[in-house]
Design a protein around this motif. Structure first.
Motif, short mmCIF file in Angstrom:
data_model
loop_
_atom_site.label_atom_id
_atom_site.label_comp_id
_atom_site.label_asym_id
_atom_site.label_seq_id
_atom_site.Cartn_x
_atom_site.Cartn_y
_atom_site.Cartn_z
N ASP A 56 38.01 45.22 42.56
CA ASP A 56 38.34 46.51 42.81
C ASP A 56 38.16 46.85 44.28
OD1 ASP A 56 38.05 49.39 42.40
OD2 ASP A 56 35.83 49.43 42.02
N THR A 57 39.19 47.45 44.68
CA THR A 57 39.31 47.57 46.22
C THR A 57 38.92 48.97 46.73
OG1 THR A 57 41.30 48.14 46.44
CG2 THR A 57 41.04 45.79 46.39
N ASP B 60 30.35 49.86 42.62
CA ASP B 60 29.86 50.52 43.74
C ASP B 60 28.46 50.31 43.66
OD1 ASP B 60 32.48 51.28 44.26
OD2 ASP B 60 32.26 53.35 43.88
MG LIG Z 1 36.42 52.92 44.00
#
Ligand SMILES: [Mg+2]
Ligand SMILES: Nc1nc2c(ncn2[C@@H]2O[C@H](COP(=O)(O)OP(=O)(O)O)[C@@H](O)[C@H]2O)c(=O)[nH]1
Length: 497
Positions: free
Chosen positions: A80-81, A50
């Protein structure tokens, strides 16, 4: 980072409901493999995945991030979606590039719609899957309940590969279904051997019986062995289980805590054990010169081909075309041909991206995932190949945007700025469309939901320094997006027609 060949690579998409713990799991994998010396936290805005300002502000993932890690001589490219439906396009792109999926289900929240949708997408894409039940360090987490929900919905193919060992209400370790061994959690998710308590042994036996039936069904030889009452060796079980997982007839369930890294080592080991490496997988495209099928099959000895599964356009880190090498070895001084755009693209540098951090590499082998910066004419869904063997692969199907809002530039002088910023954003987000509804004298922004459009508005302001107002459309816009002449040509290109 070392260069890896296809036999040592696993491309794994992490999917599931928003908040289930996908980003934290990727972070735990990175930490355990030595990428970071301290685990980042979603709430602190310092995770690898993120990295985007909007993600840090909102504390959830909006885009897919690649988190490559090295584990016991292998490389796992975790994708990572985001979990929320508004960003489903990102999930679809990543699933198209992966060969296996880890579905994260919160042991606290249970089976949620995001995980169900992810499992559906896996079935559509024929992706083998492992379910990871997270949050097991939380007091009211309940593994048995999640398992019940999963088997209730998907039947006996859902099989726990580990069962909790508890002291009081607290999970202190696990019993492994296949090796029938007990493990007590230590620091950083490491374990020491322990005995399996009698009650756990009983349920282990019953799950094992079901698994052995599935193992027996993989061959006649095994079936005879099974009925003769002979037991299978651990190697035989693992080989049969691998076959079942890849056919979708077994879905292993693991559990743990990403925060304290419990169960994460088992997950990494099972990803390597049970998901196929690219060199054993098939992929075919079309040779546009001969119109024959081109069997790329992640074979290094074949002409170079790479599929562009995602594009990142960011004013700070620039444009990156995320590729998966489907055959040959791509080198940093290659010139590749884009058949769809009828243009040659010179590669100046080749990278592996970890989150937003580019790591320069000299070559990428078949099956690996990497990034090429600054390709001028190449878009998501395109194939790069050699001019001598021009190849295209069928682009991944991405959901079509269906909700829309009318928008205006807040300052009249910013109209061009807004339009060029949206153009850039549409390069990386195929579920965003800018439509000029001339008949009703309004401009419309199409997306996957209110949150999606709100984030577009916020990015325009924070990154591109221009503001728009979002409003209800003036009159119901009845035409479907396909009929709009302005959009159709763009749309066709992106979906490959
Ligand atoms: Mg996440
Ligand atoms: N206690 C605990 N918290 C977790 C675990 N996994 C994730 N979290 C927390 O749950 C929240 C959502 O996690 P995140 O990784 O962003 O979920 P995502 O939306 O699936 O990526 C964050 O506050 C995490 O710190 C876990 O295994 N145990």
């Amino acid at each position: 980072m070392n260069v890896y060949t296809g036999d040592k690579i696993r491309n794994v998409v992490i999917m599931g409901h928003g908040g289930a713990g996908k980003t934290t799991l990727a972070e735990a994998c990175a930490f355990l493999s030595g990428v970071t010396s301290r685990m980042g936290k979603v709430s602190d805005g310092n995770t690898i995945s993120d990295y985007d300002k909007e993600e840090q502000k909102r504390k959830f993932s909006i885009g897919t991030s690649v988190v490559p890690i090295e584990w016991e001589g292998n490389k796992i490219n975790f994708l990572d979606t985001p979990g929320y439906f508004d960003f489903v396009g990102e999930v679809e792109e990543a699933a198209g590039a992966a060969a296996g999926a880890v579905i994260v289900v919160s042991g606290k929240a249970g089976l949620e719609v995001g995980a169900e949708k992810a499992l559906e997408l896996c079935d559509k894409d024929k992706l083998p899957k492992i379910i990871f039940v997270s949050d097991m360090d939380v007091d009211n987490a309940n593994f048995d309940k999640v398992l019940e929900e999963l088997t209730g919905k998907y039947g006996n193919k859902v099989s726990p590969f580990m069962l909790p060992i508890k002291e009081g209400d607290k999970i202190t370790g696990y019993a492994s279904l296949i090796s029938e061994t007990g493990h007590k959690f230590d620091k950083d998710g490491k374990t020491t051997d322990c005995d399996i308590p009698a009650d756990v042994k009983d349920s282990l036996e019953s799950y094992r019986d079901t698994l052995m039936e599935a193992v027996a069904e993989t061959s006649e030889e095994f079936m005879e062995k099974y009925f003769a009452g002979e037991s299978f060796s651990t190697e035989e079980i693992r080989a049969a289980v691998k076959q079942n997982i890849n056919e979708g007839s077994i879905v292993p369930v693991l559990f743990g805590s990403s925060i304290s890294c419990q169960g994460v080592r088992t997950l990494l080991e099972d990803v390597i054990k049970y998901f196929k490496s690219p060199d054993t997988r098939k992929i075919s495209g079309t040779n546009r010169k001969t119109n024959e099928t081109f069997e790329a099959d992640y074979d290094e000895s074949k002409p170079k081909t790479a599929y562009v599964w995602k594009t990142i356009v960011d004013p700070f880190i620039g444009k990156y075309s995320m590729i998966k090498v489907c055959s040959g070895v791509i080198k940093s001084d290659d010139t590749l041909f884009n058949y769809d755009k009828d243009t040659e693209e010179r590669i100046s540098k080749l990278y592996i991206l970890r989150g937003n951090k580019p790591i320069e590499v000299s070559e990428l082998h078949s099956g690996d995932i990497g990034a090429i910066p600054k390709l001028s004419n190449t878009a998501t869904g395109d194939t790069l190949s050699t001019k001598a063997t021009p190849v295209t692969f069928t682009p991944t199907e991405i959901s079509k945007p269906y909700t829309y809002m009318r928008y205006n530039a807040k300052n009249k002088g910013d109209i061009d700025k807004v339009s060029s910023a949206l153009q850039k954003m549409m390069q990386e987000d195929l579920t965003l469309k800018n439509v000029n509804d001339a008949e009703n004298r309004q401009t419309l922004l199409y997306g996957m939901g209110d949150q999606h459009l709100e984030i577009v508005q916020s990015k325009l302001q924070s990154i591109y320094k221009c503001e728009i107002e979002l409003m209800q459309p003036k009159v119901a816009y009845r035409e479907t997006i396909r009929k709009n002449s302005d959009v159709e040509s763009k749309y066709k290109k992106q979906s490959g027609g």
